[in-house]
Design a protein around this motif. Structure first.
Motif, mmCIF file in Angstrom:
data_model
loop_
_atom_site.group_PDB
_atom_site.id
_atom_site.type_symbol
_atom_site.label_atom_id
_atom_site.label_comp_id
_atom_site.label_asym_id
_atom_site.label_seq_id
_atom_site.Cartn_x
_atom_site.Cartn_y
_atom_site.Cartn_z
ATOM 1 N N SER A 23 0.749 -1.128 -0.138
ATOM 2 C CA SER A 23 0.023 0.094 -0.178
ATOM 3 C C SER A 23 0.655 1.200 -0.032
ATOM 4 O O SER A 23 1.685 1.532 0.731
ATOM 5 C CB SER A 23 -0.774 0.068 1.255
ATOM 6 N N ASP A 24 0.510 2.261 -0.921
ATOM 7 C CA ASP A 24 1.681 3.283 -0.922
ATOM 8 C C ASP A 24 0.878 4.430 0.039
ATOM 9 O O ASP A 24 1.812 5.384 0.371
ATOM 10 C CB ASP A 24 1.462 3.846 -2.356
ATOM 11 N N ASP A 25 -0.392 4.404 0.355
ATOM 12 C CA ASP A 25 -0.933 5.558 1.025
ATOM 13 C C ASP A 25 -1.340 4.684 2.486
ATOM 14 O O ASP A 25 -1.830 5.513 3.534
ATOM 15 C CB ASP A 25 -2.191 6.007 0.653
ATOM 16 N N GLY A 26 -0.883 3.650 2.890
ATOM 17 C CA GLY A 26 -1.242 3.225 4.053
ATOM 18 C C GLY A 26 -2.439 2.487 4.393
ATOM 19 O O GLY A 26 -2.865 2.026 5.239
ATOM 20 N N ILE A 27 -3.508 2.741 3.312
ATOM 21 C CA ILE A 27 -4.895 2.583 3.329
ATOM 22 C C ILE A 27 -5.361 1.459 2.334
ATOM 23 O O ILE A 27 -5.955 0.448 2.351
ATOM 24 C CB ILE A 27 -5.669 3.522 3.259
ATOM 25 N N HIS A 28 -4.859 1.783 0.977
ATOM 26 C CA HIS A 28 -5.413 0.868 -0.159
ATOM 27 C C HIS A 28 -4.365 -0.081 -0.480
ATOM 28 O O HIS A 28 -3.217 0.324 -0.888
ATOM 29 C CB HIS A 28 -5.794 1.727 -1.381
ATOM 30 N N SER A 47 -9.650 -3.319 -2.005
ATOM 31 C CA SER A 47 -8.359 -2.721 -1.756
ATOM 32 C C SER A 47 -8.014 -2.909 -0.389
ATOM 33 O O SER A 47 -6.880 -2.479 0.120
ATOM 34 C CB SER A 47 -7.913 -1.879 -2.524
ATOM 35 N N ASP A 48 -9.138 -2.932 0.457
ATOM 36 C CA ASP A 48 -8.929 -2.654 1.929
ATOM 37 C C ASP A 48 -9.206 -4.127 2.654
ATOM 38 O O ASP A 48 -10.512 -4.383 2.933
ATOM 39 C CB ASP A 48 -9.800 -1.523 2.334
ATOM 40 N N ARG A 64 0.658 1.169 10.661
ATOM 41 C CA ARG A 64 0.566 2.594 10.484
ATOM 42 C C ARG A 64 1.196 3.522 11.245
ATOM 43 O O ARG A 64 1.827 4.608 11.124
ATOM 44 C CB ARG A 64 -1.037 3.294 10.164
ATOM 45 N N LYS A 90 6.596 -0.761 7.607
ATOM 46 C CA LYS A 90 6.330 0.559 7.038
ATOM 47 C C LYS A 90 7.595 1.143 6.598
ATOM 48 O O LYS A 90 8.671 1.229 7.427
ATOM 49 C CB LYS A 90 5.806 1.200 8.104
ATOM 50 N N SER A 93 5.499 6.299 3.477
ATOM 51 C CA SER A 93 3.828 5.995 3.579
ATOM 52 C C SER A 93 3.775 4.680 2.924
ATOM 53 O O SER A 93 2.529 4.276 2.938
ATOM 54 C CB SER A 93 3.147 7.160 2.584
ATOM 55 N N ARG A 94 4.634 3.865 2.812
ATOM 56 C CA ARG A 94 4.369 2.545 2.033
ATOM 57 C C ARG A 94 4.517 1.472 2.932
ATOM 58 O O ARG A 94 5.226 1.387 4.030
ATOM 59 C CB ARG A 94 5.370 2.331 0.894
#
Lengths: 356, 168
Positions: A23-28, A47-48, A64, A90, A93-94
Motif C-alpha cells: 500500500s502506498d498510502d497505508g490504506i489501499h 483494496s482494503d 501505520r 512500514k 507512507s508505504r
C-alpha cells in the motif's frame, strides 16, 4: 528444458501459502502478484482487507502508527475457522503486508498448549482432592479417638469394680465398652470405604439404600444419650412427618454428619440445657434441625463451616466436624446452614434430597 | 449501518470460559467440550439500545497461563473489557484482578466488568461471598454461567450501554 521463466515472487508465495500486499498510502492495498485461493473468500477482493477482518484492520492501524522500518507480527488469529498470521513493514507512507495461512502451525501449537492446560487443570483437581483427603483423615482421627477414650474409661471402671463383685455395674460397663468397640469398628469400615476409593469415585458413589433420616436420627440420639447424660443435657427427637423421610444419601456419611452436629450442640450446651433434633419434610428435601441452648455462633468468628474454625471458646473440637458435614451434605445435593435463635441458642439445619 | 462500533476484549486465565461466554452471547449455544484458544478470534454482534444500533466487536483472546499473559497490542482501541474468572478456581480471580490492575493503568477510561463464571457449578464453587463483596466495592461484578446463560446477555448489554454513554 522449458523456455518458461518462473516468476520468483509467485514461487515464494506458493511455498509459504501467503498473500503479499503493498500500500502506498497505508490504506489501499494491492496484491504484489496473484492471491492464494483462500484469500478472496476470507478477506474479499477490495483494496482494503481490513473491511472483512476487524483483526487485520486493527493490525494495519498498529503498523501505520509504528516506527519506520519496524517489522510487526500480528500473532495468530482466526477467520471463518481458518488461522492466519500477518507480518508488515512500514517505509515512509508505504506498507508491505504479508498475510500467511497458518492452519498447520495453529494445529500444532494448539495441541501442545491444550495438552499443557489439561495437565494443569488435572494438577489443580488432584490438589483439591488431596486437601479433601487430608481433612477426612483429620475427621476420622478425631472420631476414632472418642470411642477409644470411652472404652478406656469403662475398662478402668471394670478394673476398679472387679474386687467389689458388683455384677450389675460390671455388666453395664462391659456393654458400654462393646458399644464403643462396635462404633469404632464401623468407623474403621467407613475409613476403608472412603480411602479405598479415589475422591472422585467417592463423589460419584452409587447408593442403593435410601436411609430414613428419622431412623438415623433416632440411632444417633440413642448412641449419644450417655454423652448427653454425662453433661446433664437432655436430648430429644421430634418427628413432624414420619413415613416420607427417606433421603438420597449414603447412611454412613449421614450418620457421621449427625454425630458431628449433635456432638457440637452437646459441647456448646450449658449444664441442664437441652438439645433438640427435629426431622420433617421441606418440599423436595428432608430437613433435620439440631438446636441447642448454648451461646450461639459468634459473628466475628466467621463461617462456622470453614475448616478449623473453632470459635473463641475452644470446646475441644478439631474445628473440622462442621466443615466435613458441609462437604458431605453438598456431595449428596443437600444444603446445610447455621443460625442463632432469637431467644438464645443456635441451630444447624440440614436439608437432604428426598429419595424418590 | 450501526450508529456505534465498540471493541470489547475478554481477559482471563485459560479455561475460565471466555470463549463459551462469547458463544453464548453471539450464537446462544454452549458446548462443555474444552478447547484451548490459541491466538485471537473476533466475533461481531449488533445490539439495539433504545432504538440505536451498536456493533460489538468481541475479541476472544488466548487465556493467560504461566507461560504467557495477554499481548497489549491486541488491546489497542478497546472501549470495554470483561475480566473473567472461574468461580470454581479461586486462583483465577486473583490472577485476573492482578492482570486487570495492570491493564487499567494503560486504559484508565474504559468500561469494565468482572465476571465470575460457572455459577452453575455450586458444589465446586470456591470464591467466597466475602471476596465477591470486597471486589464489588471496587468494580462491577457479575456471577455468570455460559451453560445456563445466567447474566450473560445482561453483561454485554450493560457494557454496551456504558460504552455508548462514555463516547457521547
Amino acid at each position: 528444458m522449458s523456455g518458461e521463466v518462473e516468476d520468483p515472487k509467485s514461487n515464494v508465495r506458493r511455498l509459504i501459502d501467503a498473500a503479499i500486499l503493498s500500500s502506498d498510502d497505508g490504506i489501499h492495498f494491492h496484491a504484489e502478484d496473484g492471491f492464494p485461493d483462500w484469500y478472496p473468500s476470507i478477506f474479499g477482493e477490495s483494496s482494503d482487507p481490513g473491511k472483512q477482518s476487524p483483526f487485520l484492520a486493527g493490525f494495519i492501524d498498529l503498523v501505520r502508527d509504528s516506527d519506520e522500518s519496524e517489522r510487526k507480527k500480528s500473532g495468530l488469529w482466526e477467520e471463518q475457522s481458518r488461522f492466519f498470521e500477518a507480518v508488515a513493514v512500514k517505509q515512509g507512507s508505504r506498507i508491505l503486508l504479508m498475510v500467511e495461512c497458518a492452519d498447520e502451525r495453529h494445529h500444532f501449537e494448539q495441541q501442545i498448549l491444550h495438552s499443557s492446560h489439561i495437565h494443569e487443570l488435572n494438577r489443580e483437581r488432584l490438589q483439591k482432592e488431596l486437601e479433601l483427603k487430608k481433612v477426612l483423615l483429620e475427621c476420622v482421627m478425631h472420631d476414632l479417638a472418642n470411642p477409644a477414650a470411652v472404652l478406656l474409661m469403662n475398662l478402668q471402671h471394670i478394673e476398679k469394680k472387679l474386687e467389689s463383685g458388683d455384677e450389675r455395674s460390671l455388666r453395664a460397663a462391659v456393654e458400654r465398652a462393646i458399644n464403643q468397640v462396635n462404633r469404632q469398628k464401623q468407623l474403621i469400615q467407613s475409613i476403608s470405604e472412603v480411602f479405598g476409593a479415589e475422591a472422585n469415585e467417592a463423589r460419584e458413589m452409587k447408593w442403593d439404600e435410601a436411609p430414613d433420616l428419622v431412623v438415623l436420627a433416632g440411632e444417633i440420639a440413642d448412641e449419644m444419650e450417655s454423652a448427653a447424660e454425662s453433661r446433664a443435657v437432655s436430648l430429644s427427637l421430634e418427628v413432624s412427618d414420619p413415613g416420607v423421610t427417606r433421603v438420597k444419601a449414603d447412611p454412613v456419611y449421614v450418620k457421621r454428619v449427625l454425630v458431628n452436629i449433635v456432638g457440637n450442640a452437646l459441647r456448646h450446651s450449658p449444664e441442664r440445657g437441652s438439645v433438640g433434633i427435629s426431622v420433617g419434610r421441606n418440599g423436595g428435601f428432608v430437613r433435620c434441625r439440631v438446636s441447642d441452648q448454648g451461646s450461639g455462633f459468634e459473628e466475628e468468628a466467621g463461617d462456622p463451616f470453614k475448616a478449623f474454625n473453632q470459635g473463641s471458646s475452644n470446646t475441644g473440637s478439631s474445628g473440622l466436624g462442621l466443615y466435613f458435614s458441609k462437604l458431605a451434605v453438598e456431595m449428596f445435593g443437600g444444603t446445610i446452614l447455621a443460625e442463632n435463635e432469637k431467644g438464645g441458642g443456635a441451630a444447624v439445619i440440614l436439608n437432604l434430597p428426598v429419595a424418590s | 449501518m450501526p450508529e456505534f462500533k465498540k471493541k470489547v476484549c475478554l481477559i482471563g486465565s485459560f479455561a475460565v470460559g471466555k470463549t463459551s461466554l462469547i458463544r453464548r452471547f453471539v450464537s446462544g449455544v454452549f458446548s462443555d467440550e474444552y478447547l484451548t484458544t490459541l491466538g485471537v478470534k473476533v466475533d461481531q454482534k449488533t445490539v439495539t439500545l433504545e432504538g440505536r444500533e451498536v456493533l460489538l466487536l468481541v475479541w476472544d483472546l488466548a487465556g493467560s497461563d504461566q507461560f504467557a499473559k495477554v499481548q497489549q497490542a491486541y488491546l489497542a482501541g478497546s472501549s470495554g473489557f470483561l475480566f473473567v474468572a472461574d468461580g470454581t478456581r479461586k486462583s483465577t480471580l486473583d490472577d485476573v484482578v492482578e492482570e486487570a490492575e495492570g491493564i487499567l493503568k494503560l486504559f484508565p477510561v474504559v468500561s469494565i466488568s468482572f465476571l465470575i463464571n460457572k455459577v452453575d457449578l455450586a458444589e465446586e464453587w470456591e470464591v467466597t461471598e466475602e471476596r465477591i463483596s470486597e471486589l464489588k466495592e471496587r468494580y462491577p461484578v457479575r456471577l455468570t454461567s455460559a451453560l445456563t446463560g445466567d447474566e450473560v446477555e445482561e453483561t454485554f448489554l450493560s457494557l454496551a450501554r456504558e460504552m455508548v454513554e462514555v463516547s457521547r
